[in-house]
Design a protein around this motif. Sequence first.
Motif, short mmCIF file in Angstrom:
data_model
loop_
_atom_site.label_atom_id
_atom_site.label_comp_id
_atom_site.label_asym_id
_atom_site.label_seq_id
_atom_site.Cartn_x
_atom_site.Cartn_y
_atom_site.Cartn_z
N LEU A 72 0.83 -1.20 0.00
CA LEU A 72 0.00 0.00 0.00
C LEU A 72 0.87 1.26 0.00
O LEU A 72 0.59 2.23 -0.72
CB LEU A 72 -0.93 -0.01 1.21
N ALA A 73 1.94 1.26 0.79
CA ALA A 73 2.84 2.42 0.83
C ALA A 73 3.47 2.66 -0.53
O ALA A 73 3.56 3.81 -1.01
CB ALA A 73 3.91 2.21 1.90
N ARG A 74 3.92 1.60 -1.19
CA ARG A 74 4.51 1.73 -2.52
C ARG A 74 3.49 2.20 -3.54
O ARG A 74 3.79 3.01 -4.43
CB ARG A 74 5.11 0.39 -2.95
N THR A 75 2.28 1.69 -3.45
CA THR A 75 1.23 2.07 -4.39
C THR A 75 0.84 3.53 -4.22
O THR A 75 0.59 4.23 -5.21
CB THR A 75 0.00 1.16 -4.21
N ARG A 76 0.78 3.99 -2.98
CA ARG A 76 0.50 5.41 -2.75
C ARG A 76 1.60 6.30 -3.34
O ARG A 76 1.32 7.37 -3.89
CB ARG A 76 0.37 5.67 -1.25
N GLY A 77 2.86 5.85 -3.23
CA GLY A 77 3.95 6.59 -3.83
C GLY A 77 3.83 6.66 -5.34
O GLY A 77 4.07 7.71 -5.96
N LEU A 78 3.44 5.53 -5.95
CA LEU A 78 3.23 5.50 -7.40
C LEU A 78 2.07 6.41 -7.80
O LEU A 78 2.15 7.12 -8.81
CB LEU A 78 2.95 4.06 -7.85
N SER A 79 1.01 6.41 -7.00
CA SER A 79 -0.13 7.26 -7.30
C SER A 79 0.26 8.73 -7.26
O SER A 79 -0.14 9.52 -8.13
CB SER A 79 -1.25 6.99 -6.29
N ILE A 107 -4.31 3.21 -10.75
CA ILE A 107 -3.50 3.09 -9.54
C ILE A 107 -4.23 3.68 -8.33
O ILE A 107 -4.07 3.20 -7.21
CB ILE A 107 -2.13 3.76 -9.75
N SER A 108 -5.07 4.69 -8.55
CA SER A 108 -5.92 5.19 -7.46
C SER A 108 -6.87 4.08 -7.00
O SER A 108 -7.13 3.94 -5.79
CB SER A 108 -6.71 6.42 -7.92
N ASP A 109 -7.38 3.32 -7.95
CA ASP A 109 -8.23 2.17 -7.60
C ASP A 109 -7.43 1.16 -6.78
O ASP A 109 -7.95 0.57 -5.82
CB ASP A 109 -8.76 1.49 -8.86
N SER A 110 -6.18 0.95 -7.14
CA SER A 110 -5.33 0.01 -6.40
C SER A 110 -5.14 0.47 -4.96
O SER A 110 -5.14 -0.35 -4.03
CB SER A 110 -3.95 -0.12 -7.08
N VAL A 111 -4.95 1.77 -4.76
CA VAL A 111 -4.82 2.30 -3.40
C VAL A 111 -6.07 1.98 -2.59
O VAL A 111 -5.99 1.53 -1.43
CB VAL A 111 -4.55 3.83 -3.43
N ALA A 142 -6.95 -7.60 -7.96
CA ALA A 142 -7.36 -6.48 -8.81
C ALA A 142 -6.29 -5.39 -8.80
O ALA A 142 -5.99 -4.79 -9.84
CB ALA A 142 -8.69 -5.92 -8.32
N ALA A 143 -5.70 -5.13 -7.62
CA ALA A 143 -4.62 -4.14 -7.54
C ALA A 143 -3.43 -4.55 -8.40
O ALA A 143 -2.80 -3.72 -9.06
CB ALA A 143 -4.20 -3.96 -6.08
N LEU A 144 -3.14 -5.83 -8.41
CA LEU A 144 -2.03 -6.34 -9.24
C LEU A 144 -2.35 -6.18 -10.72
O LEU A 144 -1.49 -5.78 -11.52
CB LEU A 144 -1.80 -7.81 -8.89
N THR A 145 -3.60 -6.46 -11.09
CA THR A 145 -4.01 -6.33 -12.49
C THR A 145 -4.01 -4.88 -12.95
O THR A 145 -3.68 -4.60 -14.12
CB THR A 145 -5.42 -6.93 -12.66
N ASN A 146 -4.35 -3.96 -12.06
CA ASN A 146 -4.37 -2.55 -12.44
C ASN A 146 -3.02 -2.07 -12.94
O ASN A 146 -2.94 -1.27 -13.88
CB ASN A 146 -4.81 -1.69 -11.24
N GLY A 147 -1.95 -2.53 -12.30
CA GLY A 147 -0.61 -2.15 -12.75
C GLY A 147 -0.33 -2.64 -14.15
O GLY A 147 0.22 -1.91 -15.00
N ASP A 148 -0.71 -3.88 -14.44
CA ASP A 148 -0.52 -4.44 -15.78
C ASP A 148 -1.32 -3.65 -16.82
O ASP A 148 -0.84 -3.39 -17.93
CB ASP A 148 -0.95 -5.91 -15.82
N VAL A 173 5.99 0.76 -11.74
CA VAL A 173 4.87 -0.18 -11.63
C VAL A 173 5.38 -1.58 -11.31
O VAL A 173 4.78 -2.31 -10.50
CB VAL A 173 4.03 -0.18 -12.92
N THR A 174 6.48 -1.98 -11.92
CA THR A 174 7.07 -3.29 -11.64
C THR A 174 7.46 -3.41 -10.18
O THR A 174 7.24 -4.44 -9.53
CB THR A 174 8.29 -3.54 -12.54
N ASP A 175 8.04 -2.35 -9.63
CA ASP A 175 8.42 -2.34 -8.21
C ASP A 175 7.19 -2.56 -7.33
O ASP A 175 7.20 -3.39 -6.41
CB ASP A 175 9.09 -1.00 -7.88
N VAL A 176 6.13 -1.83 -7.62
CA VAL A 176 4.89 -1.98 -6.85
C VAL A 176 4.32 -3.38 -7.02
O VAL A 176 3.87 -4.01 -6.05
CB VAL A 176 3.86 -0.91 -7.27
N SER A 177 4.34 -3.90 -8.23
CA SER A 177 3.78 -5.23 -8.50
C SER A 177 4.51 -6.32 -7.73
O SER A 177 3.89 -7.30 -7.30
CB SER A 177 3.83 -5.52 -10.00
#
Length: 204
Positions: A72-79, A107-111, A142-148, A173-177
């Motif tokens: 979640l922390a990484r995804t927020r950074g990506l967002s 990515i907002s959806d992933s957060v 779903a969060a994983l799919t959003n990055g792809d 995105v790869t880092d977050v995935s």
Amino acid sequence: MQTQPISTVAFTLFLLLLSPPRAAAARPPPDPLRTSCAQARYPALCVQTLSNLSNTAAKPLDLAQAAVRASLARTRGLSAYLWALKAASQGFELRQRVAVSDCVKQISDSVRELSKTLNELQHLRDETFQWQMSNVQTWTSAALTNGDTCISGFNAVAAAAAGNIKLELKQRVTDVSMFTSNALYLISRLTDSVTGKPRANSGN
């Protein structure tokens, strides 16, 4: 006179075979974190992510929650990066701007999905455990799919000017995935673990 040394050697070898191997007795116990991460897609990252947990006290639920927090922390950074990229995208071509906007939404959806996942893991109950874990796995997947999907949208942008942006975005995105994939694995371990199943908690 010649047979006695042979008999002595044979007797000594016999005693050695009966003696328990000292190396096995001195072998250190397995590291619980490394054991938990052994089958993860990125085991070294998994161990690193969980290294601040106590090796002896950590339970499957603790591991899953820690992995989701890290994801979640990484995804927020990506967002945050994507929102900044969108703000600076006025000079981009139309297809590039659309790709950036799509990534922001995905990515907002992933957060949101990972936030729901963490909240659900913090409020598990015996009577709804399987249903809750099904939700958790669905949201994390779903969060994983959003990055792809985000990367696929940028790959469809053929303009050469998008090359550097695509490269950096793909790396982020790869880092977050990687973190999210490990989180999903530890969630699956929790689902299959009897010891990870919490007692009914009527106070939450």
